[in-house]
Structures are given as C-alpha cells and as structure tokens.
Design a protein around this motif. Structure first.
Motif, PDB file in Angstrom:
ATOM      1  N   GLY A  76       0.808  -1.210   0.000  1.00  0.00           N
ATOM      2  CA  GLY A  76       0.000   0.000   0.000  1.00  0.00           C
ATOM      3  C   GLY A  76       0.838   1.254   0.000  1.00  0.00           C
ATOM      4  N   SER A  77       1.909   1.259   0.778  1.00  0.00           N
ATOM      5  CA  SER A  77       2.753   2.447   0.915  1.00  0.00           C
ATOM      6  C   SER A  77       3.534   2.758  -0.355  1.00  0.00           C
ATOM      7  CB  SER A  77       3.718   2.267   2.086  1.00  0.00           C
ATOM      8  OG  SER A  77       3.006   2.085   3.292  1.00  0.00           O
ATOM      9  N   LEU A  78       3.643   1.784  -1.256  1.00  0.00           N
ATOM     10  CA  LEU A  78       4.283   2.001  -2.559  1.00  0.00           C
ATOM     11  C   LEU A  78       3.263   2.227  -3.671  1.00  0.00           C
ATOM     12  CD1 LEU A  78       7.104  -0.699  -2.330  1.00  0.00           C
ATOM     13  CD2 LEU A  78       7.417   1.788  -2.316  1.00  0.00           C
ATOM     14  N   GLY A  79       1.982   2.259  -3.319  1.00  0.00           N
ATOM     15  CA  GLY A  79       0.936   2.492  -4.310  1.00  0.00           C
ATOM     16  C   GLY A  79       0.581   1.270  -5.138  1.00  0.00           C
ATOM     17  N   ILE A  80       1.161   0.126  -4.828  1.00  0.00           N
ATOM     18  CA  ILE A  80       0.907  -1.071  -5.629  1.00  0.00           C
ATOM     19  C   ILE A  80      -0.513  -1.568  -5.419  1.00  0.00           C
ATOM     20  CG2 ILE A  80       1.600  -3.470  -6.007  1.00  0.00           C
ATOM     21  CD1 ILE A  80       4.447  -2.591  -5.169  1.00  0.00           C
ATOM     22  N   SER A  81      -0.976  -1.590  -4.167  1.00  0.00           N
ATOM     23  CA  SER A  81      -2.331  -2.066  -3.888  1.00  0.00           C
ATOM     24  C   SER A  81      -3.371  -1.221  -4.607  1.00  0.00           C
ATOM     25  CB  SER A  81      -2.595  -2.029  -2.377  1.00  0.00           C
ATOM     26  OG  SER A  81      -1.703  -2.869  -1.676  1.00  0.00           O
ATOM     27  N   ALA A  82      -3.216   0.099  -4.563  1.00  0.00           N
ATOM     28  CA  ALA A  82      -4.173   0.983  -5.239  1.00  0.00           C
ATOM     29  C   ALA A  82      -4.138   0.781  -6.749  1.00  0.00           C
ATOM     30  CB  ALA A  82      -3.869   2.440  -4.892  1.00  0.00           C
ATOM     31  N   LEU A  83      -2.939   0.613  -7.307  1.00  0.00           N
ATOM     32  CA  LEU A  83      -2.819   0.427  -8.758  1.00  0.00           C
ATOM     33  C   LEU A  83      -3.470  -0.867  -9.204  1.00  0.00           C
ATOM     34  CD1 LEU A  83      -1.696   1.267 -11.501  1.00  0.00           C
ATOM     35  CD2 LEU A  83       0.483   0.201 -10.866  1.00  0.00           C
ATOM     36  N   VAL A  84      -3.222  -1.966  -8.498  1.00  0.00           N
ATOM     37  CA  VAL A  84      -3.824  -3.250  -8.856  1.00  0.00           C
ATOM     38  C   VAL A  84      -5.348  -3.157  -8.800  1.00  0.00           C
ATOM     39  CG1 VAL A  84      -4.108  -5.653  -8.141  1.00  0.00           C
ATOM     40  CG2 VAL A  84      -1.824  -4.634  -8.197  1.00  0.00           C
ATOM     41  N   CYS A  85      -5.855  -2.492  -7.761  1.00  0.00           N
ATOM     42  CA  CYS A  85      -7.305  -2.339  -7.631  1.00  0.00           C
ATOM     43  C   CYS A  85      -7.890  -1.572  -8.814  1.00  0.00           C
ATOM     44  CB  CYS A  85      -7.634  -1.630  -6.323  1.00  0.00           C
ATOM     45  SG  CYS A  85      -9.384  -1.194  -6.152  1.00  0.00           S
TER      46      CYS A  85
END
Length: 315
Positions: A76-85
């Motif tokens: 989440g802190s690297l923005g990966i979770s938001a991007l995948v979503c």
C-alpha cells in the motif's frame, strides 16, 4: 547456457521460463524477470545494495504475523495495492469505481449483525455514526442478499486486532442487504490514524520524508455470487490527509459526507448530544465471487502498541 557476459543471464532465465506449461504463469514471470533485471541494470545495483534489499524482503516476512501484515502494508505504501485495484475494476481502469484496496486489517468471520445493529462491541469512545449504504449493479438495480463486511479503527487509532484492550471483533460486523440493496448500522465516527513504523515500512517512509497517516475511513467488503467481490473504504470529507494518504487509497468516488446533526432527535434513544449520519452507494460489477486470503487471522496479545506519527518534510 554457459554465462559469458551479463546480458546472457536474462536470456538464460527467460529461456528456462519458456518451458513453463501454464501460459499465464509464463506471461507473469517473463514480465517479472524482464523488469527486475532491467531494474538492476538501470539502478546499477551494487552487491551491498542487493544484500540490503534481500534483508528487507526477509524482514517483511519475518514481521508478518497473525495480527499484522507488513507485506500488505508496504504494498500500500508504494501504491501497488491501489494500482492493482484500479486496473482490475471500473471497466479495466477506464471508469470510476467504488472498489478500493483491501488493506492489511480485514479478518474473516465477522459477527453476523441485524440491519440497524451496532458494531461497537466493547466500550469505545467516539461520536455515534448511523450508516446507510446501498449496493447496486452497473444498471442501477438494487443487489439484494449481498453479504457486506464492515470494519474500522477505534477513535484512538487502533483496529481491534492491534489492541488487546478491545473486545474480539470490536468495530467489525457482517450484514446482508435487504430488497432495496440497503444495509444500516451504528458505529462511531472514524478518525485518521498512523500506520505502524516498526519495520521496513517505517524505514521507507522516513527515507522519503513522508508522514504515516491514513485519513479517517470505514471499510466495506461486498460479496454476492455472480458479482466480483468488492473491497471499499469510505473516507471522511473533513479529514486533513485526504490529499496525502500514506496508502494512496483515496478516490473521488469514495469520499463520503459524514453529516453532523446537533440539536435534532437522534435515531437511537441512548444518544446524547451530537451524532453523524453517513449515506453511501456502492456499484459492484458482474464477475466471479471470490474471497482473497485474509491478511490477518487473529488478535495481538500483550501490551497495546505505541502509535508514532511522522511529520512530512515540506519544501
């Protein structure tokens, strides 16, 4: 292949991957190896830096327990979770969506609660909030009998799994939508909170001069056969960290209006003073109803952890 120069390494690994029988596995791993090897070359990674990176990856696993998931936290802190979503919802990332990152604090088997019931299961300070939420399909039709998990942090900034002083499953509940696609429940006004800093995530944020605050929110997870399972978070429009969420999760579709009521008759007779109301709508997409593996499975014991707030560098 006998390796004669550095470029041979990538070619050798990709040649071995070509033997894989699963086409999607082959596609993913080919992209991963290509980009990882490219990263090493672009960054001119030294041997010492490589060993440091390996130690960080090992620590992510070592710090992940039944009540804390450092791997999901750093994603989440690297923005990966938001991007995948966002790539996997809203017509493949083309339109607005009420889907959001799952986060590291979802637990399965929240207590089934009647519509209108409370998710406050132990003494928890905070201003009452009365929530109405509706689930609809892309054509605007109500989705009845959907299972909706709800969870949030306390007014002191702790999820119950982090805080031994809270009752098990405090501020968690599971509801079913009625014929209009609606659920209703009572809780307390969420507050923003700092994410944990005890591991690699803390080192990452300090190195970047970032703060570690998440804006106030309530989590939702909607499950219904025939529809893609949706995780969501409804953020409070009055939170000062909406623009700088440490987990990059805030989207326009999920900024909620927590409306303050004062001097009005409350929805429950035991409420004294001010209270909030929140109404929000979710749109779920047709697809396969699947639940991911929960990032946590239990509750911490011992002393309550200390919350530390980092101030962002400005300038």
């Amino acid at each position: 292949m006998i390796i004669e120069k550095q470029s041979d390494v990538t070619a050798a690994v990709l040649a071995e991957l070509a033997r894989a029988g699963d086409p999607r596995f082959k596609e993913i791993m080919t992209a991963a190896v290509t980009h990882l090897h490219g990263f090493v070359r672009d960054a001119r990674l030294s041997e010492a830096e490589f060993h440091q990176a390996c130690a960080v990856i090992a620590q992510l696993g070592q710090l992940t327990t039944a009540s804390h998931n450092e791997v999901v936290l750093i994603a989440g802190s690297l923005g990966i979770s938001a991007l995948v979503c966002l790539l996997n919802n809203g017509d493949g990332g083309q339109t607005d969506t009420t889907a959001n990152l799952m986060g590291p604090f979802w637990r399965m088997d929240s207590p089934l609660t009647d519509n209108g019931g409370s998710i406050v299961r132990s003494p928890t300070p905070g201003v009452p909030v009365f929530v109405n939420a509706w689930v609809r399909d892309p054509q605007g039709r109500p989705v009845a009998d959907a299972e909706v998990d709800v969870w949030q942090a306390s007014s002191e900034g702790f999820y119950e799994n982090q805080d031994p002083s809270q009752a098990d499953m405090n501020l968690r509940g599971k509801f079913r939508t009625d014929g209009t696609g609606r659920i209703a429940f009572r809780t307390i006004k969420p507050v923003g909170y700092p994410i944990p800093l005890s591991g690699p995530v803390g080192a990452l944020l300090r190195a970047q001069g970032r703060h570690n605050m998440r804006p106030a929110h309530i989590h939702f997870m909607v499950f219904k056969p025939g529809f893609k399972t949706q995780f969501a978070q409804v953020y409070s429009s009055d939170d000062p960290h909406l623009e700088t969420d440490v987990q990059f999760g805030v989207t326009r579709a999920l900024v909620g209006q927590y409306v303050l009521h004062s001097g009005e008759t409350p929805p429950a007779p035991d409420v004294e003073g001010a209270w909030y109301a929140l109404d929000h709508h979710f749109v779920i997409e047709p697809g396969e109803a699947r639940l991911p593996k929960p990032p946590i499975t239990g509750k911490a014991s011992g002393e309550r952890p200390t919350l530390t707030v980092l101030q962002a560098d400005v300038g």
